[in-house]
Design a protein around this motif. Structure first.
Motif, mmCIF file in Angstrom:
data_model
loop_
_atom_site.group_PDB
_atom_site.id
_atom_site.type_symbol
_atom_site.label_atom_id
_atom_site.label_comp_id
_atom_site.label_asym_id
_atom_site.label_seq_id
_atom_site.Cartn_x
_atom_site.Cartn_y
_atom_site.Cartn_z
ATOM 1 N N ASP A 195 0.783 -1.235 0.000
ATOM 2 C CA ASP A 195 0.000 0.000 0.000
ATOM 3 C C ASP A 195 0.817 1.288 0.000
ATOM 4 O O ASP A 195 0.515 2.220 -0.740
ATOM 5 C CB ASP A 195 -1.034 0.001 1.140
ATOM 6 N N HIS A 196 1.881 1.347 0.811
ATOM 7 C CA HIS A 196 2.665 2.583 0.846
ATOM 8 C C HIS A 196 4.158 2.283 0.902
ATOM 9 O O HIS A 196 4.873 2.797 1.772
ATOM 10 C CB HIS A 196 2.235 3.462 2.028
ATOM 11 N N CYS A 197 4.609 1.470 -0.024
ATOM 12 C CA CYS A 197 6.029 1.142 -0.101
ATOM 13 C C CYS A 197 6.847 2.434 -0.102
ATOM 14 O O CYS A 197 6.622 3.318 -0.942
ATOM 15 C CB CYS A 197 6.316 0.334 -1.361
ATOM 16 N N PRO A 198 7.809 2.565 0.816
ATOM 17 C CA PRO A 198 8.584 3.808 0.883
ATOM 18 C C PRO A 198 9.693 3.906 -0.160
ATOM 19 O O PRO A 198 10.391 4.913 -0.208
ATOM 20 C CB PRO A 198 9.189 3.759 2.298
ATOM 21 N N PHE A 199 9.842 2.865 -0.993
ATOM 22 C CA PHE A 199 10.967 2.825 -1.916
ATOM 23 C C PHE A 199 10.581 3.134 -3.364
ATOM 24 O O PHE A 199 11.419 3.064 -4.249
ATOM 25 C CB PHE A 199 11.662 1.459 -1.833
ATOM 26 N N VAL A 200 9.327 3.468 -3.595
ATOM 27 C CA VAL A 200 8.939 3.932 -4.925
ATOM 28 C C VAL A 200 9.280 5.414 -5.034
ATOM 29 O O VAL A 200 9.692 6.051 -4.066
ATOM 30 C CB VAL A 200 7.434 3.680 -5.189
ATOM 31 N N GLY A 201 9.092 5.963 -6.222
ATOM 32 C CA GLY A 201 9.421 7.361 -6.439
ATOM 33 C C GLY A 201 8.527 8.306 -5.653
ATOM 34 O O GLY A 201 7.434 7.949 -5.204
ATOM 35 N N LEU A 202 9.011 9.527 -5.468
ATOM 36 C CA LEU A 202 8.287 10.527 -4.689
ATOM 37 C C LEU A 202 6.887 10.782 -5.249
ATOM 38 O O LEU A 202 5.915 10.862 -4.490
ATOM 39 C CB LEU A 202 9.094 11.834 -4.666
ATOM 40 N N LYS A 203 6.778 10.900 -6.556
ATOM 41 C CA LYS A 203 5.478 11.163 -7.178
ATOM 42 C C LYS A 203 4.499 10.047 -6.842
ATOM 43 O O LYS A 203 3.330 10.303 -6.525
ATOM 44 C CB LYS A 203 5.654 11.294 -8.696
ATOM 45 N N ASN A 204 4.963 8.808 -6.894
ATOM 46 C CA ASN A 204 4.098 7.678 -6.567
ATOM 47 C C ASN A 204 3.690 7.689 -5.103
ATOM 48 O O ASN A 204 2.545 7.388 -4.759
ATOM 49 C CB ASN A 204 4.808 6.355 -6.885
ATOM 50 N N ARG A 205 4.634 8.018 -4.219
ATOM 51 C CA ARG A 205 4.321 8.031 -2.790
ATOM 52 C C ARG A 205 3.253 9.081 -2.469
ATOM 53 O O ARG A 205 2.330 8.825 -1.686
ATOM 54 C CB ARG A 205 5.582 8.299 -1.975
ATOM 55 N N VAL A 206 3.394 10.248 -3.069
ATOM 56 C CA VAL A 206 2.411 11.307 -2.823
ATOM 57 C C VAL A 206 1.050 10.901 -3.369
ATOM 58 O O VAL A 206 0.015 11.080 -2.711
ATOM 59 C CB VAL A 206 2.885 12.633 -3.456
ATOM 60 N N ALA A 207 1.027 10.319 -4.570
ATOM 61 C CA ALA A 207 -0.240 9.900 -5.165
ATOM 62 C C ALA A 207 -0.914 8.815 -4.331
ATOM 63 O O ALA A 207 -2.126 8.836 -4.119
ATOM 64 C CB ALA A 207 0.001 9.400 -6.590
ATOM 65 N N ARG A 208 -0.129 7.867 -3.831
ATOM 66 C CA ARG A 208 -0.703 6.792 -3.013
ATOM 67 C C ARG A 208 -1.241 7.337 -1.695
ATOM 68 O O ARG A 208 -2.281 6.891 -1.202
ATOM 69 C CB ARG A 208 0.352 5.717 -2.748
ATOM 70 N N ALA A 209 -0.519 8.278 -1.098
ATOM 71 C CA ALA A 209 -0.973 8.866 0.168
ATOM 72 C C ALA A 209 -2.263 9.645 -0.030
ATOM 73 O O ALA A 209 -3.130 9.677 0.852
ATOM 74 C CB ALA A 209 0.112 9.759 0.751
ATOM 75 N N ARG A 210 -2.398 10.288 -1.172
ATOM 76 C CA ARG A 210 -3.634 11.008 -1.467
ATOM 77 C C ARG A 210 -4.783 10.025 -1.689
ATOM 78 O O ARG A 210 -5.906 10.246 -1.238
ATOM 79 C CB ARG A 210 -3.447 11.885 -2.708
ATOM 80 N N PHE A 211 -4.490 8.928 -2.348
ATOM 81 C CA PHE A 211 -5.493 7.902 -2.656
ATOM 82 C C PHE A 211 -5.952 7.181 -1.393
ATOM 83 O O PHE A 211 -7.130 6.853 -1.237
ATOM 84 C CB PHE A 211 -4.883 6.902 -3.653
ATOM 85 N N ASP A 212 -5.023 6.935 -0.455
ATOM 86 C CA ASP A 212 -5.327 6.144 0.731
ATOM 87 C C ASP A 212 -4.561 6.685 1.940
ATOM 88 O O ASP A 212 -3.607 6.070 2.407
ATOM 89 C CB ASP A 212 -4.963 4.670 0.476
ATOM 90 N N PRO A 213 -4.955 7.836 2.464
ATOM 91 C CA PRO A 213 -4.208 8.426 3.583
ATOM 92 C C PRO A 213 -4.203 7.556 4.834
ATOM 93 O O PRO A 213 -3.207 7.512 5.564
ATOM 94 C CB PRO A 213 -4.914 9.763 3.823
ATOM 95 N N ALA A 214 -5.293 6.836 5.110
ATOM 96 C CA ALA A 214 -5.353 6.005 6.316
ATOM 97 C C ALA A 214 -4.309 4.898 6.289
ATOM 98 O O ALA A 214 -3.804 4.477 7.337
ATOM 99 C CB ALA A 214 -6.753 5.406 6.475
ATOM 100 N N GLY A 215 -3.958 4.440 5.087
ATOM 101 C CA GLY A 215 -2.976 3.369 4.971
ATOM 102 C C GLY A 215 -1.586 3.785 5.387
ATOM 103 O O GLY A 215 -0.728 2.931 5.638
ATOM 104 N N THR A 216 -1.337 5.097 5.474
ATOM 105 C CA THR A 216 0.000 5.575 5.859
ATOM 106 C C THR A 216 0.242 5.472 7.358
ATOM 107 O O THR A 216 1.384 5.552 7.809
ATOM 108 C CB THR A 216 0.199 7.048 5.442
ATOM 109 N N PHE A 217 -0.828 5.298 8.153
ATOM 110 C CA PHE A 217 -0.677 5.371 9.613
ATOM 111 C C PHE A 217 0.255 4.283 10.139
ATOM 112 O O PHE A 217 1.044 4.524 11.062
ATOM 113 C CB PHE A 217 -2.041 5.290 10.290
ATOM 114 N N TRP A 218 0.151 3.075 9.595
ATOM 115 C CA TRP A 218 1.000 1.968 10.045
ATOM 116 C C TRP A 218 2.467 2.319 9.827
ATOM 117 O O TRP A 218 3.309 2.121 10.713
ATOM 118 C CB TRP A 218 0.629 0.699 9.278
#
Length: 279
Positions: free
Chosen positions: A207-230
């Motif tokens: 869900d929020h792999c920290p090793f993808v590119g910055l653009k992908n990380r921001v897009a994923r966090a916008r898509f699923d902010p709750a998933g970042t809590f873990w």
């Protein structure tokens, strides 16, 4: 010409839960007349941080296609536990969904994977978990074929995988490359099916792999902010950011940036496209 999807056992088909590896599995099933040999195993290694859409997709592929998929999870890295104690077999209903396998690994390592300290999550939660499953069948690396879903347009990833010294003894096959299958072929296949992975292209299975590119990380966090809590909790507990930017920094960018679309579609094995490591 030999059909690259006709897999001779003993073999392990690594099913990542993405569209590419699912397409590869379908082609392998077709090549075998719908039924795999007893010594060809399909395995899905669940880290607990795969999205629910991924879990449903793996279950649906298995159910619709009549193929047994072995759901595996990491338990411990202790060698003394033996392969029977280092992994556990679960199913769709009992699979971890709150990052439990990943939690266990972090607790044993007393650290989080990171761009600085090492991206070892794939190694333990995926690679070694699958290897322990085959060890339960009396087979070590090099004694069976590992079938991995890498497309022809990702061939450089397969090359890097094979070039690593630690992989020298492994028998790795990439039938999608051998068949010249590219991204458009995979996407075209799924457009013709009556079911699909219910994730937008580019968002990936972890869900929020920290090793993808910055653009992908921001897009994923916008898509699923709750998933970042873990992820944020583990970074706070260890006082160490996993990626080049911390999760808190990523969420700050979400609040300030326009909506971003992830980079080009890639859903190969965890680690192969985000970290360039073995999977």
């Amino acid at each position: 010409m030999t059909d690259p999807f006709l897999i001779e056992g003993p073999a392990l088909i690594s099913f990542s839960g993405g569209r590419t590896s699912a397409y590869m599995l379908w082609r392998i099933l077709q090549a075998h007349g719908g039924t795999l040999p007893d010594d060809v195993h399909v395995c899905f290694a669940n880290t607990g941080k795969e999205r629910e859409e991924t879990l449903r997709f793996v279950h649906e592929c298995a159910t619709r296609w009549g193929v047994r998929v072995r759901w595996l999870e990491f338990v411990t890295e202790r060698k003394s536990a033996g392969p029977e104690g280092r992994i556990q077999e679960v199913g769709y209903n009992s699979a971890s969904r709150e990052g439990e396998p990943f939690d266990r690994l972090i607790a044993e390592k007393q650290a989080v994977p990171s761009t600085i300290r090492g991206r070892w999550c794939t190694d333990y939660l995926k690679v070694r978990t699958l290897q322990d499953f085959m060890a339960l069948h009396g087979l070590g690396p090099g004694q069976y074929v590992e079938v991995i879903g890498i497309r022809a347009d990702e061939a450089d990833r397969a090359r890097r995988l094979r070039e690593k010294e630690r992989n020298a003894s492994r028998k790795i096959e990439t039938p999608l490359i051998a068949a010249g299958i590219r991204k458009d072929d995979v996407l075209g296949f799924w457009k013709r099916q009556d079911f699909d992975l219910q994730l937008p292209r580019g968002y990936g299975n972890c869900d929020h792999c920290p090793f993808v590119g910055l653009k992908n990380r921001v897009a994923r966090a916008r898509f699923d902010p709750a998933g970042t809590f873990w992820w944020a909790k583990h970074e706070k507990d260890r006082n160490f950011a996993m990626g080049r930017e911390s999760v808190v920094e990523i969420l700050g960018m979400v609040a300030q940036s326009p909506e971003l679309i992830p980079d080009d579609y890639a859903d190969a094995e965890c680690g192969l496209w985000c970290a360039g490591e073995a999977a």
